[in-house]
Design an enzyme around this catalytic site. Sequence first.
Site, mmCIF file in Angstrom:
data_model
loop_
_atom_site.group_PDB
_atom_site.id
_atom_site.type_symbol
_atom_site.label_atom_id
_atom_site.label_comp_id
_atom_site.label_asym_id
_atom_site.label_seq_id
_atom_site.Cartn_x
_atom_site.Cartn_y
_atom_site.Cartn_z
ATOM 1 N N GLY A 10 37.367 8.684 2.887
ATOM 2 C CA GLY A 10 37.332 7.591 3.858
ATOM 3 C C GLY A 10 35.952 6.943 3.941
ATOM 4 N N TYR A 11 35.845 6.017 4.867
ATOM 5 C CA TYR A 11 34.612 5.211 5.000
ATOM 6 C C TYR A 11 33.386 6.092 5.268
ATOM 7 C CZ TYR A 11 31.455 1.846 7.349
ATOM 8 O OH TYR A 11 30.381 1.094 7.758
ATOM 9 N N SER A 34 45.867 8.619 2.989
ATOM 10 C CA SER A 34 46.696 7.747 3.822
ATOM 11 C C SER A 34 45.906 6.514 4.255
ATOM 12 C CB SER A 34 47.203 8.500 5.063
ATOM 13 O OG SER A 34 46.125 9.085 5.767
ATOM 14 N N TYR A 148 43.641 7.278 21.582
ATOM 15 C CA TYR A 148 42.735 7.734 20.525
ATOM 16 C C TYR A 148 41.574 8.541 21.113
ATOM 17 C CZ TYR A 148 38.788 7.397 17.287
ATOM 18 O OH TYR A 148 37.696 7.687 16.517
ATOM 19 N N ASN A 178 29.101 2.598 16.974
ATOM 20 C CA ASN A 178 29.890 1.682 16.126
ATOM 21 C C ASN A 178 29.379 1.686 14.683
ATOM 22 O OD1 ASN A 178 30.518 0.832 18.915
ATOM 23 N ND2 ASN A 178 31.601 -0.840 17.922
ATOM 24 N N ARG A 291 39.747 -8.841 25.287
ATOM 25 C CA ARG A 291 40.692 -7.930 24.644
ATOM 26 C C ARG A 291 40.949 -6.750 25.578
ATOM 27 N NH1 ARG A 291 39.082 -5.274 18.873
ATOM 28 N NH2 ARG A 291 37.523 -4.224 20.165
HETATM 29 P P1 NAD Z 1 38.814 6.493 7.494
HETATM 30 O O1 NAD Z 1 40.224 6.190 7.876
HETATM 31 O O2 NAD Z 1 38.126 5.574 6.547
HETATM 32 O O3 NAD Z 1 38.722 7.974 6.900
HETATM 33 C C1 NAD Z 1 39.585 9.016 7.287
HETATM 34 C C2 NAD Z 1 40.067 9.714 6.023
HETATM 35 O O4 NAD Z 1 40.942 10.779 6.407
HETATM 36 C C3 NAD Z 1 40.853 8.797 5.101
HETATM 37 O O5 NAD Z 1 40.425 8.964 3.774
HETATM 38 C C4 NAD Z 1 42.302 9.247 5.276
HETATM 39 O O6 NAD Z 1 43.064 9.051 4.092
HETATM 40 C C5 NAD Z 1 42.129 10.708 5.624
HETATM 41 N N1 NAD Z 1 43.213 11.257 6.446
HETATM 42 C C6 NAD Z 1 43.798 10.702 7.529
HETATM 43 N N2 NAD Z 1 44.737 11.540 8.022
HETATM 44 C C7 NAD Z 1 44.725 12.646 7.232
HETATM 45 C C8 NAD Z 1 45.453 13.856 7.228
HETATM 46 N N3 NAD Z 1 46.416 14.089 8.141
HETATM 47 N N4 NAD Z 1 45.187 14.774 6.280
HETATM 48 C C9 NAD Z 1 44.245 14.550 5.342
HETATM 49 N N5 NAD Z 1 43.514 13.403 5.289
HETATM 50 C C10 NAD Z 1 43.760 12.470 6.234
HETATM 51 O O7 NAD Z 1 37.997 6.625 8.852
HETATM 52 P P2 NAD Z 1 36.420 6.721 9.080
HETATM 53 O O8 NAD Z 1 35.985 5.427 9.675
HETATM 54 O O9 NAD Z 1 35.753 7.225 7.882
HETATM 55 O O10 NAD Z 1 36.398 7.801 10.242
HETATM 56 C C11 NAD Z 1 36.248 9.171 9.972
HETATM 57 C C12 NAD Z 1 36.352 9.950 11.256
HETATM 58 O O11 NAD Z 1 35.381 9.467 12.182
HETATM 59 C C13 NAD Z 1 37.710 9.823 11.959
HETATM 60 O O12 NAD Z 1 38.055 11.081 12.492
HETATM 61 C C14 NAD Z 1 37.433 8.831 13.082
HETATM 62 O O13 NAD Z 1 38.262 9.036 14.197
HETATM 63 C C15 NAD Z 1 35.989 9.133 13.421
HETATM 64 N N6 NAD Z 1 35.298 7.970 13.995
HETATM 65 C C16 NAD Z 1 35.266 6.790 13.296
HETATM 66 C C17 NAD Z 1 34.637 5.677 13.856
HETATM 67 C C18 NAD Z 1 34.595 4.357 13.119
HETATM 68 O O14 NAD Z 1 34.302 3.351 13.715
HETATM 69 N N7 NAD Z 1 34.852 4.308 11.817
HETATM 70 C C19 NAD Z 1 34.032 5.776 15.127
HETATM 71 C C20 NAD Z 1 34.079 6.994 15.794
HETATM 72 C C21 NAD Z 1 34.707 8.103 15.206
HETATM 73 C C1 UD1 Z 2 36.465 0.097 18.595
HETATM 74 C C2 UD1 Z 2 37.268 1.051 19.399
HETATM 75 C C3 UD1 Z 2 36.511 2.354 19.523
HETATM 76 C C4 UD1 Z 2 36.204 2.907 18.141
HETATM 77 C C5 UD1 Z 2 35.424 1.838 17.384
HETATM 78 C C6 UD1 Z 2 35.174 2.239 15.986
HETATM 79 C C7 UD1 Z 2 38.558 -0.387 20.913
HETATM 80 C C8 UD1 Z 2 38.776 -0.797 22.314
HETATM 81 N N1 UD1 Z 2 37.549 0.468 20.708
HETATM 82 O O1 UD1 Z 2 35.233 -0.109 19.253
HETATM 83 O O2 UD1 Z 2 37.271 3.290 20.234
HETATM 84 O O3 UD1 Z 2 35.443 4.102 18.224
HETATM 85 O O4 UD1 Z 2 36.201 0.621 17.342
HETATM 86 O O5 UD1 Z 2 36.344 2.149 15.235
HETATM 87 O O6 UD1 Z 2 39.275 -0.793 20.023
HETATM 88 N N2 UD1 Z 2 35.220 -8.413 18.824
HETATM 89 C C9 UD1 Z 2 35.472 -9.768 18.901
HETATM 90 N N3 UD1 Z 2 36.338 -10.331 18.000
HETATM 91 C C10 UD1 Z 2 36.959 -9.601 17.015
HETATM 92 C C11 UD1 Z 2 36.683 -8.201 16.936
HETATM 93 C C12 UD1 Z 2 35.821 -7.643 17.869
HETATM 94 O O7 UD1 Z 2 34.942 -10.465 19.770
HETATM 95 O O8 UD1 Z 2 37.758 -10.167 16.230
HETATM 96 C C13 UD1 Z 2 34.292 -7.800 19.774
HETATM 97 C C14 UD1 Z 2 34.952 -6.763 20.671
HETATM 98 O O9 UD1 Z 2 35.427 -7.364 21.842
HETATM 99 C C15 UD1 Z 2 33.787 -5.798 20.929
HETATM 100 C C16 UD1 Z 2 32.899 -5.926 19.687
HETATM 101 O O10 UD1 Z 2 33.306 -7.121 19.028
HETATM 102 O O11 UD1 Z 2 33.055 -6.250 22.015
HETATM 103 C C17 UD1 Z 2 33.066 -4.746 18.749
HETATM 104 O O12 UD1 Z 2 34.451 -4.582 18.490
HETATM 105 P P1 UD1 Z 2 35.009 -3.501 17.467
HETATM 106 O O13 UD1 Z 2 34.312 -3.624 16.168
HETATM 107 O O14 UD1 Z 2 36.493 -3.623 17.470
HETATM 108 O O15 UD1 Z 2 34.547 -2.112 18.069
HETATM 109 P P2 UD1 Z 2 34.754 -1.526 19.550
HETATM 110 O O16 UD1 Z 2 35.786 -2.240 20.295
HETATM 111 O O17 UD1 Z 2 33.412 -1.406 20.174
#
Ligand code: NAD
Ligand code: UD1
Length: 333
Positions: A10-11, A34, A148, A178, A291
């Site tokens: 993943g990312y 997935s 979530y 973020n 939103r």
């Molecule tokens: P992502 O979706 O890019 O990566 C998650 C990976 O897990 C993917 O490769 C997916 O294929 C795999 N996966 C999902 N369900 C699975 C399962 N049941 N079994 C095995 N593999 C599975 O997401 P990410 O942005 O890299 O996030 C990673 C973690 O960090 C997640 O747990 C997410 O909740 C947490 N997180 C992400 C953010 C964000 O903004 N990206 C913010 C806060 C927390």
């Molecule tokens: C969202 C999730 C948060 C998660 C995070 C990382 C929600 C409410 N929160 O955070 O739980 O941990 O992503 O995945 O979804 N915005 C716009 N226009 C757009 C998109 C976003 O104005 O088209 C604004 C939003 O209102 C927010 C900011 O940009 O103020 C950041 O948005 P986003 O990137 O979606 O992240 P969060 O909402 O902070």
Amino acid sequence: MRVLVTGGAGYIGSHTLVELLAQGHQVCVLDDFSNSAADVLNRVEKLAGTQILSYVGDIRDRPILDRLMQEFRPEAVVHFAGLKAVGESSEKPLLYYDVNVGGTCNLLGAMTDAGCNHIIFSSTAAVYGASSKMPCDETQPRNPSSVYGRTKLVAEDVISDWVASTPGTGAVLLRYFNPVGAHASGVIGESPKGVPSNLFPVIAEVASGRRQQLSIFGDDYDTPDGTCLRDYIHVCDLAQAHVAALDYAIGRDGAPAFNIGTGQGYSVREMVDAFVRISGEDIPSEIVARRFGDIPKIVADPTLAAETLGWKAERGLDDMIASTWAWFSSRQS
Ligand code: NAD
Ligand code: UD1
């Protein structure tokens, strides 16, 4: 150290693999792809100049976990695998609890049986509530506003209870703010499946002409320019936080939580202006309704991570945007 990375394709997982390998750790990935492509692991191999052992499977599948534990014998786990779409989580709550909580329980069970004692967990700033004091430190109450966020809160507690009940185990809970940006090589970055809804990928789509305009969700918040403030953190800084957390966790018990952010908030308008400046592209935008579920501002107090883990974010906003834009542009061509 031998480190199992769940969700490593993943990312955030893929960027963390690069850092772990650079620090000389041996890694093994468990991912069901997935929300990612197997090709990501080839890209990481190319970047790191080494092969990566991987298992295709679901964290809820105990036999595959047991086999992996026997064959790879991890000393620690970095647990990214999970579902993260806030909107979808309210439509499919049982699926979110099953994967994010049930999957974590399953993983901890397999770790216990295999004598693997340390876990670094991907938590989120979404565990905090709208009423948290800003900047937000780890003592602020957890009061998530989404399904979530609640699955992550429960998973944090499951891990804490496992550590408390199992001698010799330890965990670190990382609450990401973020995450944005991409690796400086341009070889890996964020490739969300489906239509993106987070701000950075949406802005990149508008800047590249793939989307007509950005909808800014509200400009009447109690913030300096009326748009929401967030603490954006470069994914490579975030990846390095995992290496620091791993170093810290080994040999320690307890399950402390750390905010992983920069401590600096930027508004949506500031992000758009900076993206225009760095990409040189027009980013048409319009103000639309707020939103549902957005909070006006959330910014980390990252002091505890600096003092305890010795980790601090180093990359600034320009780097976050330039690397996102480079990654996004390279995928268009
Ligand atoms: P992502 O979706 O890019 O990566 C998650 C990976 O897990 C993917 O490769 C997916 O294929 C795999 N996966 C999902 N369900 C699975 C399962 N049941 N079994 C095995 N593999 C599975 O997401 P990410 O942005 O890299 O996030 C990673 C973690 O960090 C997640 O747990 C997410 O909740 C947490 N997180 C992400 C953010 C964000 O903004 N990206 C913010 C806060 C927390
Ligand atoms: C969202 C999730 C948060 C998660 C995070 C990382 C929600 C409410 N929160 O955070 O739980 O941990 O992503 O995945 O979804 N915005 C716009 N226009 C757009 C998109 C976003 O104005 O088209 C604004 C939003 O209102 C927010 C900011 O940009 O103020 C950041 O948005 P986003 O990137 O979606 O992240 P969060 O909402 O902070």
